[in-house]
Design a protein around this motif. Structure first.
Motif, PDB file in Angstrom:
ATOM      1  N   GLU A   5       0.844  -1.194   0.000  1.00  0.00           N
ATOM      2  CA  GLU A   5       0.000   0.000   0.000  1.00  0.00           C
ATOM      3  C   GLU A   5       0.884   1.250   0.000  1.00  0.00           C
ATOM      4  OE1 GLU A   5      -2.335   0.726   3.635  1.00  0.00           O
ATOM      5  OE2 GLU A   5      -4.083   0.715   2.309  1.00  0.00           O
ATOM      6  N   THR A   6       0.619   2.152  -0.938  1.00  0.00           N
ATOM      7  CA  THR A   6       1.359   3.416  -0.992  1.00  0.00           C
ATOM      8  C   THR A   6       0.841   4.341   0.106  1.00  0.00           C
ATOM      9  OG1 THR A   6      -0.184   4.532  -2.469  1.00  0.00           O
ATOM     10  CG2 THR A   6       1.576   3.201  -3.500  1.00  0.00           C
ATOM     11  N   PRO A   7       1.604   5.376   0.467  1.00  0.00           N
ATOM     12  CA  PRO A   7       1.094   6.334   1.453  1.00  0.00           C
ATOM     13  C   PRO A   7      -0.228   6.972   1.023  1.00  0.00           C
ATOM     14  CG  PRO A   7       3.457   6.598   1.239  1.00  0.00           C
ATOM     15  CD  PRO A   7       3.017   5.624   0.153  1.00  0.00           C
ATOM     16  N   GLN A   8      -0.408   7.260  -0.263  1.00  0.00           N
ATOM     17  CA  GLN A   8      -1.661   7.846  -0.742  1.00  0.00           C
ATOM     18  C   GLN A   8      -2.821   6.862  -0.583  1.00  0.00           C
ATOM     19  OE1 GLN A   8      -2.004  11.127  -1.771  1.00  0.00           O
ATOM     20  NE2 GLN A   8      -4.179  10.664  -1.611  1.00  0.00           N
ATOM     21  N   GLU A   9      -2.564   5.587  -0.883  1.00  0.00           N
ATOM     22  CA  GLU A   9      -3.597   4.563  -0.697  1.00  0.00           C
ATOM     23  C   GLU A   9      -3.927   4.396   0.787  1.00  0.00           C
ATOM     24  OE1 GLU A   9      -2.587   1.661  -4.519  1.00  0.00           O
ATOM     25  OE2 GLU A   9      -1.508   1.390  -2.622  1.00  0.00           O
ATOM     26  N   GLN A  10      -2.906   4.463   1.631  1.00  0.00           N
ATOM     27  CA  GLN A  10      -3.132   4.368   3.069  1.00  0.00           C
ATOM     28  C   GLN A  10      -3.969   5.551   3.550  1.00  0.00           C
ATOM     29  OE1 GLN A  10       0.360   4.171   5.548  1.00  0.00           O
ATOM     30  NE2 GLN A  10      -0.840   4.103   7.416  1.00  0.00           N
ATOM     31  N   LEU A  11      -3.657   6.746   3.043  1.00  0.00           N
ATOM     32  CA  LEU A  11      -4.432   7.926   3.413  1.00  0.00           C
ATOM     33  C   LEU A  11      -5.896   7.745   3.019  1.00  0.00           C
ATOM     34  CD1 LEU A  11      -4.780  10.817   4.450  1.00  0.00           C
ATOM     35  CD2 LEU A  11      -4.096  11.610   2.161  1.00  0.00           C
ATOM     36  N   SER A  12      -6.138   7.309   1.800  1.00  0.00           N
ATOM     37  CA  SER A  12      -7.512   7.103   1.342  1.00  0.00           C
ATOM     38  C   SER A  12      -8.245   6.120   2.250  1.00  0.00           C
ATOM     39  CB  SER A  12      -7.521   6.576  -0.100  1.00  0.00           C
ATOM     40  OG  SER A  12      -7.008   7.545  -0.981  1.00  0.00           O
ATOM     41  N   ARG A  13      -7.594   5.010   2.552  1.00  0.00           N
ATOM     42  CA  ARG A  13      -8.207   3.991   3.413  1.00  0.00           C
ATOM     43  C   ARG A  13      -8.462   4.529   4.814  1.00  0.00           C
ATOM     44  NH1 ARG A  13      -5.956   1.241   7.044  1.00  0.00           N
ATOM     45  NH2 ARG A  13      -3.850   1.434   6.238  1.00  0.00           N
ATOM     46  N   GLU A  14      -7.481   5.210   5.390  1.00  0.00           N
ATOM     47  CA  GLU A  14      -7.635   5.711   6.751  1.00  0.00           C
ATOM     48  C   GLU A  14      -8.701   6.797   6.848  1.00  0.00           C
ATOM     49  OE1 GLU A  14      -4.343   6.484   9.274  1.00  0.00           O
ATOM     50  OE2 GLU A  14      -3.205   4.780   8.528  1.00  0.00           O
ATOM     51  N   VAL A  15      -8.793   7.657   5.835  1.00  0.00           N
ATOM     52  CA  VAL A  15      -9.834   8.693   5.831  1.00  0.00           C
ATOM     53  C   VAL A  15     -11.203   8.027   5.810  1.00  0.00           C
ATOM     54  CG1 VAL A  15     -10.909  10.493   4.402  1.00  0.00           C
ATOM     55  CG2 VAL A  15      -8.443  10.553   4.863  1.00  0.00           C
ATOM     56  N   ARG A  16     -11.383   7.058   4.934  1.00  0.00           N
ATOM     57  CA  ARG A  16     -12.666   6.351   4.830  1.00  0.00           C
ATOM     58  C   ARG A  16     -13.008   5.629   6.134  1.00  0.00           C
ATOM     59  NH1 ARG A  16     -11.418   4.084   0.598  1.00  0.00           N
ATOM     60  NH2 ARG A  16     -10.488   2.235   1.505  1.00  0.00           N
ATOM     61  N   GLU A  17     -12.027   4.901   6.695  1.00  0.00           N
ATOM     62  CA  GLU A  17     -12.263   4.172   7.947  1.00  0.00           C
ATOM     63  C   GLU A  17     -12.573   5.122   9.097  1.00  0.00           C
ATOM     64  OE1 GLU A  17      -8.806   1.726   8.549  1.00  0.00           O
ATOM     65  OE2 GLU A  17      -9.379   0.313   6.968  1.00  0.00           O
ATOM     66  N   ARG A  18     -11.847   6.211   9.179  1.00  0.00           N
ATOM     67  CA  ARG A  18     -12.044   7.164  10.271  1.00  0.00           C
ATOM     68  C   ARG A  18     -13.418   7.842  10.162  1.00  0.00           C
ATOM     69  NH1 ARG A  18     -10.727   8.280  15.409  1.00  0.00           N
ATOM     70  NH2 ARG A  18     -10.656  10.502  15.741  1.00  0.00           N
ATOM     71  N   ARG A  19     -13.797   8.227   8.947  1.00  0.00           N
ATOM     72  CA  ARG A  19     -15.108   8.850   8.746  1.00  0.00           C
ATOM     73  C   ARG A  19     -16.209   7.896   9.186  1.00  0.00           C
ATOM     74  NH1 ARG A  19     -18.778   7.915   5.174  1.00  0.00           N
ATOM     75  NH2 ARG A  19     -17.395   6.891   3.685  1.00  0.00           N
ATOM     76  N   ARG A  20     -16.096   6.650   8.786  1.00  0.00           N
ATOM     77  CA  ARG A  20     -17.106   5.654   9.170  1.00  0.00           C
ATOM     78  C   ARG A  20     -17.103   5.427  10.682  1.00  0.00           C
ATOM     79  NH1 ARG A  20     -15.869   1.414   4.260  1.00  0.00           N
ATOM     80  NH2 ARG A  20     -17.070   2.526   2.659  1.00  0.00           N
ATOM     81  N   HIS A  21     -15.914   5.374  11.264  1.00  0.00           N
ATOM     82  CA  HIS A  21     -15.800   5.188  12.715  1.00  0.00           C
ATOM     83  C   HIS A  21     -16.503   6.318  13.468  1.00  0.00           C
ATOM     84  CE1 HIS A  21     -14.043   4.206  16.623  1.00  0.00           C
ATOM     85  NE2 HIS A  21     -13.705   5.473  16.719  1.00  0.00           N
ATOM     86  N   LEU A  22     -16.389   7.521  12.955  1.00  0.00           N
ATOM     87  CA  LEU A  22     -17.024   8.674  13.594  1.00  0.00           C
ATOM     88  C   LEU A  22     -18.517   8.780  13.262  1.00  0.00           C
ATOM     89  CD1 LEU A  22     -14.227  11.342  13.013  1.00  0.00           C
ATOM     90  CD2 LEU A  22     -14.816  10.206  15.169  1.00  0.00           C
ATOM     91  N   GLY A  23     -19.000   7.899  12.374  1.00  0.00           N
ATOM     92  CA  GLY A  23     -20.409   7.904  12.014  1.00  0.00           C
ATOM     93  C   GLY A  23     -20.808   9.055  11.104  1.00  0.00           C
ATOM     94  N   LEU A  24     -19.848   9.563  10.333  1.00  0.00           N
ATOM     95  CA  LEU A  24     -20.117  10.689   9.438  1.00  0.00           C
ATOM     96  C   LEU A  24     -20.418  10.202   8.024  1.00  0.00           C
ATOM     97  CD1 LEU A  24     -17.162  13.035  10.458  1.00  0.00           C
ATOM     98  CD2 LEU A  24     -19.567  13.287  11.107  1.00  0.00           C
ATOM     99  N   SER A  25     -21.367  10.832   7.388  1.00  0.00           N
ATOM    100  CA  SER A  25     -21.585  10.598   5.962  1.00  0.00           C
ATOM    101  C   SER A  25     -20.505  11.365   5.199  1.00  0.00           C
ATOM    102  CB  SER A  25     -22.967  11.106   5.551  1.00  0.00           C
ATOM    103  OG  SER A  25     -23.022  12.523   5.656  1.00  0.00           O
ATOM    104  N   VAL A  26     -20.342  11.053   3.930  1.00  0.00           N
ATOM    105  CA  VAL A  26     -19.395  11.799   3.101  1.00  0.00           C
ATOM    106  C   VAL A  26     -19.793  13.268   3.083  1.00  0.00           C
ATOM    107  CG1 VAL A  26     -18.549  12.126   0.740  1.00  0.00           C
ATOM    108  CG2 VAL A  26     -18.734   9.824   1.686  1.00  0.00           C
TER     109      VAL A  26
END
Length: 136
Positions: A5-26
């Protein structure tokens, strides 16, 4: 996380996971960061590199410490969770501190999370004492 996983791919994954964890919609996350919903979607799916001028707002929306995204993209945010500055720590609520503590425990282990909370208690006591002495 895959080892390829590249740093950019990791960022994308972590942003998505964190948003979901916080219960936020896009839509809610994009609004909290004051960016366009399409920009947020592109960040999560990795189809476009987000401009660094948006990092602080994204970090704020995701309750990440300032500088986390830059460190992640440099490949240095994986082994250790970025700690808030004293100014940021003074502004953090108990929920944010709990989330950060959980992230530290996940990334660095139970003892690191306990040490973080000990530091928070000491800092908050010192801050309260300084405020009390200023009133006198």
């Amino acid at each position: 996380m895959g080892s390829t996983e590249t740093p950019q791919e990791q960022l994308s994954r972590e942003v998505r996971e964190r948003r979901r964890h916080l219960g936020l919609s896009v839509r809610a996350a994009a609004a909290a960061a004051n960016i366009d919903r399409a920009t947020w979607t592109s960040l999560e799916d990795g189809s476009r590199v987000t401009q660094d001028r948006h990092y602080v707002a994204i970090e704020h929306a995701l309750q990440w410490p300032t500088g986390y995204i830059s460190h992640l993209l440099q490949g240095s945010a994986t082994a250790e969770v970025m700690r808030p500055t004293p100014e940021e720590l003074a502004e953090m609520g108990f929920e944010q501190l709990g989330v950060l503590g959980a992230e530290i425990e996940r990334a660095e282990g139970y003892e690191a999370a306990n040490a973080f909370f000990d530091e928070v208690v000491i800092f908050r006591r010192r801050l309260a004492a300084e405020k009390a002495s200023q009133r006198n």
